[in-house]
Design an enzyme around this catalytic site. Structure first.
Site, PDB file in Angstrom:
ATOM      1  N   ASP A  18       0.848  -1.180   0.000  1.00 13.20           N
ATOM      2  CA  ASP A  18       0.000   0.000   0.000  1.00 13.20           C
ATOM      3  C   ASP A  18       0.892   1.242   0.000  1.00 13.20           C
ATOM      4  O   ASP A  18       1.673   1.457   0.927  1.00 13.20           O
ATOM      5  CB  ASP A  18      -0.881  -0.035   1.263  1.00 13.20           C
ATOM      6  CG  ASP A  18      -2.049   0.917   1.156  1.00 13.20           C
ATOM      7  OD1 ASP A  18      -2.079   1.705   0.203  1.00 13.20           O
ATOM      8  OD2 ASP A  18      -2.927   0.860   2.033  1.00 13.20           O
ATOM      9  N   ARG A  60      -1.559  15.026   8.812  1.00 14.88           N
ATOM     10  CA  ARG A  60      -2.474  14.236   9.648  1.00 14.88           C
ATOM     11  C   ARG A  60      -2.205  14.507  11.125  1.00 14.88           C
ATOM     12  O   ARG A  60      -3.125  14.512  11.939  1.00 14.88           O
ATOM     13  CB  ARG A  60      -2.322  12.745   9.361  1.00 14.88           C
ATOM     14  CG  ARG A  60      -2.795  12.362   7.961  1.00 14.88           C
ATOM     15  CD  ARG A  60      -2.733  10.875   7.713  1.00 14.88           C
ATOM     16  NE  ARG A  60      -2.710  10.630   6.270  1.00 14.88           N
ATOM     17  CZ  ARG A  60      -2.922   9.442   5.706  1.00 14.88           C
ATOM     18  NH1 ARG A  60      -3.177   8.386   6.482  1.00 14.88           N
ATOM     19  NH2 ARG A  60      -2.877   9.300   4.397  1.00 14.88           N
ATOM     20  N   ASP A 120      -2.956   2.556  -6.198  1.00 10.01           N
ATOM     21  CA  ASP A 120      -1.814   2.607  -5.288  1.00 10.01           C
ATOM     22  C   ASP A 120      -1.690   1.370  -4.399  1.00 10.01           C
ATOM     23  O   ASP A 120      -1.081   1.432  -3.336  1.00 10.01           O
ATOM     24  CB  ASP A 120      -1.894   3.852  -4.417  1.00 10.01           C
ATOM     25  CG  ASP A 120      -3.040   3.782  -3.424  1.00 10.01           C
ATOM     26  OD1 ASP A 120      -3.973   3.004  -3.670  1.00 10.01           O
ATOM     27  OD2 ASP A 120      -3.009   4.494  -2.423  1.00 10.01           O
ATOM     28  N   GLU A 121      -2.282   0.268  -4.822  1.00  8.00           N
ATOM     29  CA  GLU A 121      -2.239  -0.946  -4.015  1.00  8.00           C
ATOM     30  C   GLU A 121      -1.945  -2.158  -4.881  1.00  8.00           C
ATOM     31  O   GLU A 121      -2.471  -2.261  -5.991  1.00  8.00           O
ATOM     32  CB  GLU A 121      -3.596  -1.197  -3.360  1.00  8.00           C
ATOM     33  CG  GLU A 121      -3.880  -0.400  -2.137  1.00  8.00           C
ATOM     34  CD  GLU A 121      -5.270  -0.763  -1.654  1.00  8.00           C
ATOM     35  OE1 GLU A 121      -5.381  -1.313  -0.559  1.00  8.00           O
ATOM     36  OE2 GLU A 121      -6.218  -0.504  -2.416  1.00  8.00           O
TER      37      GLU A 121
END
Length: 672
Positions: A18, A60, A120-121
DNA sequence: ACGGCTCAAACC
DNA sequence: TGGTTTGAG
């Protein structure tokens, strides 16, 4: 719902990779000043600063969350750097991120069976590689263990007192009395650490990874320690991990099914599921889902890693929320033209890079009608056979829309007359291309034929809708008796300068004839034609016309194989080879997999089985004559010879063997 | 009738 | 089948 494999001992090594806040990383690579700063990627910053689609970990920490608006993010974290998603043709353009994702895939795909799960995985099946390592150089034999390996998180690991973290990890990985499955995971840990380092070195992107015995657990693990870390789920840790895991955290249970489990069965954690018998779960959710639930409660998931590096469809869409909802047919057409352009461009890239063509075009739209109770009825989707070339896609998309609109209105009981104030609004449009098949190598003129259809409009015709919207055989079927006045009345033109002319249904036959002749015919017979030049002069091409006249719209293609059907059949090779270009040897693991799992490509396999593996190819005389007649004679000839010879190399996907490079020579890149 | 835009897969 | 629904990132 994926069918779970009944097997209890699953000794595969499955990895989920990921990328960390991927869009942000892509922008940071492009703009290195942004590295280390709180940042986020937004799209469309007109309204409240745009919507966040990726947030850096620094941001974040400041409390910025995905699905905040740009303005909120600024409020929460004043220093935040907001980067905008590129815009092309009035809509977000994700190509930058798509190709960045491909970079990653092409690195990871070298290590084992690889599935591109999203932009994106990636899932990897490293069973083979891990088994090899275990046989040749097991972890306990290594004297030096890489730092990245030692930073791994091992769920349920017993940390010995006094040892530091890395020592504990080293001991776990190198311990000799381990279960074979644990040893395989240890090998996986080492391989994945190396892969992640390689990805970082070659792309500058960090990623996180989960390593486990199946996809479900690997996926869970990859999210547990981010960013830039990896997490392992040994078999022994499964029960404890799942027992307290909130049910909605499980993949596939984040939506209504998960909610139903909570409210209807009182299941809050995956562990709570254990109380229910398989039949009980089946009673509630059907046999498949019931069994699947029973299995995942026990950490069992037989889902295979698909060997698929490329997307199975391409789509281009845009929403028109609230006041921006489209009010007129002409604006709908304008946007369909934009979306079709993008789609065509991407199809061109796919053809160029991957030698694939799509065979179905689908239009989706969402609509509502204000001031009416039944306001939000589903706007139907429509599809038709794919034709290459921007203007054809635009025409087909628009015709599909009109067909759908008519159906939509019909379901309300339309009033053919006026009603200008009864306003319909279109709140979303998308066009997509699916059923993509490989073009076999050695068919250069077929390739050129599709490439000769321009993927972007020529300058002169750009933007404005030209005169008559011609009906086409592919998209106009099924709405042939449509009266233009109906459409006109339902979607009165109000707000744009774009003009259009409604399809002329009276002269339908003529239109089709014109269009199909002009379109089908333009395939250059010489080899050195520059594609761009060709596109420009496409209209005036002095090609000899071949091919059947399609002057009867009732003459449908139904029942006749089209050119793409041939390719499809060609692609439905015996399942001896995975779909990637990887040259993987058939391992004991994949044999195992074949025996125990029902493949997802059931239809393909069925076809193959029915027609027998040795006899899967088309014979020339099995193909309807009209299929050939649709094509330029040169292609007909090549196709014939291809079909004659393909049985000799029917191993499936065109194999590299140097022919690839010569192919590249044959096909000069399109100009954008 | 704001989270926008993609994708895959099950279902019927 | 094609079309709808669901779910995911």
């Amino acid at each position: 719902m994926p069918v779970a494999r009944p097997e209890t001992s699953d000794a595969r090594v499955i990895v989920h990779v990921d990328m960390d806040c991927f869009y942000v990383q892509v922008e940071q690579r492009k703009q290195p000043e942004l590295r280390g700063l709180p940042s986020a990627v937004v799209q469309y910053n007109e309204w409240q600063g745009g919507g966040l689609i990726a947030v850096s970990y620094e941001a974040r920490k400041c409390g910025v969350k995905r699905s905040m608006r740009g303005d909120e993010a600024k409020a929460a974290c004043p220093q935040i750097q907001l980067v905008q998603v590129p815009v092309a043709r009035g809509k977000a353009d994700l190509n930058l991120y798509r190709s960045a994702g491909s970079e990653v895939v092409s690195i990871l795909a070298k290590s084992g069976k690889c599935e591109r799960a999203s932009i994106d995985e990636v899932y990897l099946d490293l069973t083979d590689a891990a088994e090899s390592m275990l046989a040749d150089a097991p972890p306990e034999s290594l004297e030096l263990i890489d730092e990245e390996v030692l930073k791994s998180h091992i769920l349920g690991m017993n940390r010995e007192d006094g040892d530091d973290f890395k020592e504990s990890v080293r001991n776990w990985i190198c311990r000799e009395d381990a279960d074979r499955r644990d040893k395989l995971l240890s090998c996986g840990i080492i391989i994945v650490a190396e892969l992640r380092k390689q990805v970082l070195k070659e792309t500058e992107f960090t990623c996180s990874a989960g390593i486990a015995h199946n996809k479900m657990l690997a996926k869970l693990a990859s999210g547990m320690n981010k960013p830039a870390q990896q997490t392992v789920v040994p078999y022994a840790a499964v029960q404890e991990l799942l027992s307290s895991l909130p049910i909605k955290k499980m993949k596939q249970l984040g939506g209504k099914l998960g909610t139903s489990l909570q409210t209807d069965l009182g299941v809050d954690t995956v562990g709570d599921l254990l109380q229910f018998s398989e039949t009980k779960l089946q009673e509630h959710y059907g046999v498949n889902t019931g069994t699947w639930l029973w299995n995942i409660a026990r950490g069992i998931s037989g889902e295979e890693v698909q060997g698929r590096l490329l997307p199975k469809s391409h789509g281009s869409g845009k929403t028109f929320p609230g006041p921006r909802a489209l009010k007129s047919l002409s604006t709908v057409q304008h946007w369909l033209n934009q979306l079709s352009e993008e789609l065509s461009e991407r199809l061109g890239s796919d053809l160029e890079q991957n030698k694939r063509i799509a065979s179905t075009l689908t239009l989706h739209a969402s609509a509502f009608r204000s001031k009416d109770s039944d306001s939000h009825k589903k706007f139907p989707s429509k599809s038709c056979p794919m034709r290459y070339g921007v203007t054809k896609i635009q025409e087909d998309a628009f015709n599909l829309f009109q067909a759908a609109l008519r159906e939509y209105m019909g379901s309300f009981g339309i009033k053919p007359q006026g009603n200008k104030l009864e306003t319909w609004r279109i709140t979303g449009l998308s066009v997509s291309a699916s059923k993509i098949v490989d073009i076999p190598s050695g068919t250069s003129s077929i390739m050129r034929y599709f490439q000769s259809q321009p993927t972007v409009p020529s300058r002169s015709a750009d933007g404005c809708v030209q005169g008559n919207v011609a009906m086409t055989a592919s998209a106009s079927e099924g709405c042939s008796e449509q009266r233009s006045t109906e459409t006109q009345a339902a979607m009165p033109e109000v707000d744009t300068g774009v003009t259009y002319t409604l399809p002329n249904f009276e002269n339908q036959d003529k239109d089709i004839d014109l269009v199909s002749e002009k379109d089908v015919v333009s395939c250059p017979s010489n080899e050195a034609t520059d594609v761009s030049t060709q596109s420009e002069s496409n209209k005036g091409t002095q090609t000899k016309r071949i091919g059947r006249k399609m002057n009867n719209s009732k003459e449908k293609n139904r029942g006749m194989p089209s050119i793409v059907d041939i390719f499809k059949n060609y692609n439905a090779t015996p399942p001896s080879k995975q779909e990637t270009q990887e040259d993987s040897t058939v391992s004991s693991a994949s044999k195992r997999a074949k025996l125990s799992s029902s493949s997802h490509n059931s239809q393909v396999n069925q076809e193959v089985e029915e027609s027998r593996e040795t006899d899967w190819g088309y014979k020339t005389d099995e193909i309807d004559q009209s299929v050939f007649d649709e094509l330029p004679v040169e292609i007909q000839r090549e196709l014939r010879s291809f079909l004659r010879t393909n049985k000799q190399f029917n191993t499936g996907k065109s194999k590299g063997d140097g022919s690839t490079s010569s192919i590249a020579h044959y096909f000069p890149p399109l100009n954008r």
